[in-house]
Design a protein around this motif. Structure first.
Motif, PDB file in Angstrom:
ATOM      1  N   PHE A 174       0.434  -1.198  -0.198  1.00  0.00           N
ATOM      2  CA  PHE A 174       0.190   0.372   0.041  1.00  0.00           C
ATOM      3  C   PHE A 174       0.597   1.176   0.346  1.00  0.00           C
ATOM      4  CE2 PHE A 174      -2.571  -3.210   2.210  1.00  0.00           C
ATOM      5  CZ  PHE A 174      -3.788  -3.281   1.439  1.00  0.00           C
TER       6      PHE A 174
ATOM      7  N   PHE B   5      -7.552  -1.705 -10.717  1.00  0.00           N
ATOM      8  CA  PHE B   5      -6.782  -1.493  -9.788  1.00  0.00           C
ATOM      9  C   PHE B   5      -5.463  -0.391 -10.514  1.00  0.00           C
ATOM     10  CE2 PHE B   5      -9.943  -4.368  -8.075  1.00  0.00           C
ATOM     11  CZ  PHE B   5      -9.337  -4.392  -7.565  1.00  0.00           C
TER      12      PHE B   5
ATOM     13  N   ARG C   7      -1.662   0.816  -9.896  1.00  0.00           N
ATOM     14  CA  ARG C   7      -0.278   1.020  -9.268  1.00  0.00           C
ATOM     15  C   ARG C   7       1.108   1.636  -9.934  1.00  0.00           C
ATOM     16  NH1 ARG C   7       2.048  -1.012  -3.778  1.00  0.00           N
ATOM     17  NH2 ARG C   7       3.249   0.859  -3.094  1.00  0.00           N
TER      18      ARG C   7
ATOM     19  N   ASP D  93      -1.518   6.234  -7.157  1.00  0.00           N
ATOM     20  CA  ASP D  93      -1.989   4.879  -6.832  1.00  0.00           C
ATOM     21  C   ASP D  93      -3.926   4.949  -6.505  1.00  0.00           C
ATOM     22  OD1 ASP D  93       1.172   3.492  -6.364  1.00  0.00           O
ATOM     23  OD2 ASP D  93       0.646   5.402  -5.807  1.00  0.00           O
ATOM     24  N   TYR D  94      -4.220   3.752  -7.328  1.00  0.00           N
ATOM     25  CA  TYR D  94      -6.240   4.528  -7.339  1.00  0.00           C
ATOM     26  C   TYR D  94      -6.582   3.266  -7.857  1.00  0.00           C
ATOM     27  CZ  TYR D  94      -5.058   6.358 -11.933  1.00  0.00           C
ATOM     28  OH  TYR D  94      -4.646   6.276 -12.970  1.00  0.00           O
ATOM     29  N   THR D  95      -7.494   3.287  -7.451  1.00  0.00           N
ATOM     30  CA  THR D  95      -8.659   2.092  -8.300  1.00  0.00           C
ATOM     31  C   THR D  95     -10.033   3.351  -8.724  1.00  0.00           C
ATOM     32  OG1 THR D  95     -10.366   1.840  -6.753  1.00  0.00           O
ATOM     33  CG2 THR D  95      -8.255   0.167  -6.097  1.00  0.00           C
TER      34      THR D  95
ATOM     35  N   TYR E 186      -6.127   3.349  -3.420  1.00  0.00           N
ATOM     36  CA  TYR E 186      -5.599   1.783  -3.534  1.00  0.00           C
ATOM     37  C   TYR E 186      -5.051   1.828  -2.190  1.00  0.00           C
ATOM     38  CZ  TYR E 186      -2.425  -1.617  -5.452  1.00  0.00           C
ATOM     39  OH  TYR E 186      -1.969  -2.585  -5.783  1.00  0.00           O
TER      40      TYR E 186
ATOM     41  N   THR F 102     -10.508  -0.001   0.306  1.00  0.00           N
ATOM     42  CA  THR F 102     -11.218  -0.169  -0.960  1.00  0.00           C
ATOM     43  C   THR F 102     -11.068  -1.888  -1.030  1.00  0.00           C
ATOM     44  OG1 THR F 102     -10.583   1.603  -1.379  1.00  0.00           O
ATOM     45  CG2 THR F 102     -11.206   0.214  -2.982  1.00  0.00           C
TER      46      THR F 102
ATOM     47  N   PRO G 162     -10.670  -5.078  -2.532  1.00  0.00           N
ATOM     48  CA  PRO G 162     -10.492  -5.616  -3.754  1.00  0.00           C
ATOM     49  C   PRO G 162     -10.686  -6.637  -4.674  1.00  0.00           C
ATOM     50  CG  PRO G 162      -9.228  -6.796  -1.961  1.00  0.00           C
ATOM     51  CD  PRO G 162     -10.115  -5.607  -1.135  1.00  0.00           C
TER      52      PRO G 162
ATOM     53  N   TYR H  99      -4.782  -7.786  -2.320  1.00  0.00           N
ATOM     54  CA  TYR H  99      -3.564  -6.466  -2.801  1.00  0.00           C
ATOM     55  C   TYR H  99      -2.270  -7.301  -2.702  1.00  0.00           C
ATOM     56  CZ  TYR H  99      -6.874  -2.703  -2.519  1.00  0.00           C
ATOM     57  OH  TYR H  99      -7.529  -2.074  -2.290  1.00  0.00           O
TER      58      TYR H  99
ATOM     59  N   LEU I 262      -2.314  -7.974  -6.367  1.00  0.00           N
ATOM     60  CA  LEU I 262      -1.846  -7.180  -7.252  1.00  0.00           C
ATOM     61  C   LEU I 262      -0.359  -6.636  -7.139  1.00  0.00           C
ATOM     62  CD1 LEU I 262      -4.897  -5.186  -6.252  1.00  0.00           C
ATOM     63  CD2 LEU I 262      -4.705  -5.523  -8.159  1.00  0.00           C
TER      64      LEU I 262
ATOM     65  N   ARG J  95       1.953  -6.370 -10.475  1.00  0.00           N
ATOM     66  CA  ARG J  95       2.175  -4.747  -9.630  1.00  0.00           C
ATOM     67  C   ARG J  95       4.100  -5.683 -10.190  1.00  0.00           C
ATOM     68  NH1 ARG J  95       6.441  -2.269  -7.089  1.00  0.00           N
ATOM     69  NH2 ARG J  95       6.243  -3.801  -5.030  1.00  0.00           N
TER      70      ARG J  95
END
Length: 329
Positions: free
Chosen positions: A4, A175, A177, A225-227, A247, A251, A253, A258, A261, A265
């Motif tokens: 995060f 998502f 990042r 970083d966001y959704t 993000y 929130t 997932p 996460y 995710l 990344r």
């Protein structure tokens, strides 16, 4: 690196609905309205359902009995603003700064969930929702953020959007990042056969990535970083934004974790095609069962006696009739 990013208060405010999606925003909201949201029980303010109000437009609800248990509320000016918006849109869907009362959708007819055609509908949804409590105080809004909870001013907002029927099978949460689109998840937890067709899946990934690269990536400033939630068109070739969220653990997932995710990344650049996750069979562990969504918040004790032998539309009508009778008593 942590799964995060560090989230600051200014980052959080960037995700207010009024900051990123064009809507009708009603503010400032009175202290009385905040007290109404905090008060016990599910009841609607006088005059909000086109019933004769015992309070005149000139009276302030502070002049009414201040005991929460017996207190009556009335918001004639806010009622007028909501009615004007309904007149413009035909029907509205309410939110506060960040959260929608979708956990209270059961309180209005199932055939048109969250469709508000009067101020009373808006107030009933907000009063019946657990989700919107997150937005009421700065302490909850800025929970977990770096810095002081008093560093940035926070003002409660009532957001009204034009209501429209939503095909939940075409909603996705995506998502991002470090300015990279990592993946997208089906939002609804029902099994849809068409989402498991390989050419359809490839088309969805391409459509969402093209939408993001064209409409979001070049315009989004900070944080990186966001959704975002997107509703695709019937042909799955285009879409429009439903919401943005941080993000962050706050929130959901959905079909990812996460940690999943974070693994995406770290892939090499040439392997960074976004991953689409959907309910791939009716036996999927997260597939919707007969239990309704948000069932923990569905039935207050006083509603149980109204529910027996009724379908959801009949129950919603009986529930509203009961509230109206309480206003007349």
């Amino acid at each position: 690196m942590s799964p995060f990013p560090e989230l600051t208060e200014s980052d959080v405010l960037r995700f207010q609905f009024s900051s990123c999606i064009r809507s009708t925003i009603l503010r400032p909201l009175s202290q009385d309205f905040l007290e109404f949201l905090h008060s016990e029980g599910v009841h609607i303010p006088e005059g909000s359902d086109d019933l004769p109000s015992q309070l005149s437009d000139e009276e302030d609800s502070e002049d009414v009995d201040s005991d929460d248990e017996g207190r009556r509320f009335a918001f004639p000016l806010l009622d007028a603003q909501i009615r004007e918006c309904i007149k413009t849109y035909g029907a509205v869907f309410p939110k506060l700064n960040f959260s929608s009362p979708k956990d209270a959708s059961w309180i209005l007819p199932a055939s048109s969930p969250l469709k508000c055609t009067s101020p009373a509908d808006v107030y009933m949804l907000l009063k019946s929702s657990d989700f919107i409590t997150h937005d009421i105080t700065p302490a909850s809004v800025f929970d977990g953020c770096a810095g002081s909870a008093d560093a940035h001013p926070y003002e409660l907002e009532l957001v009204l959007r034009k209501w429209y029927p939503v095909d939940r099978s075409r909603e996705l949460r995506c998502f991002v990042r470090q300015n990279t689109l990592l993946g997208m998840s089906q939002r609804d937890t029902n099994y849809y056969d068409f989402l498991n067709d390989p050419p359809t899946r490839a088309g969805i990934i391409a459509s969402v990535r093209d939408f993001w690269e064209t409409n979001i990536r070049p315009k989004w400033e900070t944080p990186q970083d966001y959704t975002f939630d997107i509703l695709l068109t019937r042909d799955l070739a285009r879409g429009h934004i439903v919401d943005f969220n941080p993000y962050a653990p706050r929130t959901d997932p959905l079909l990812f974790t996460y940690d999943d995710l974070d693994v995406l990344r770290l892939r090499p650049d040439d392997e960074r095609t976004p991953e689409l996750r959907v309910i791939d069979s009716r036996a999927h562990p997260l597939a919707t069962s007969n239990a309704p969504a948000n069932q923990h918040n569905m039935i207050p004790f006083e509603a149980l006696s109204l529910s027996s032998g009724r379908d959801i539309d009949e129950f919603a009508e009986a529930w509203k009739d009961g509230i109206e009778e309480s206003l007349d008593s």
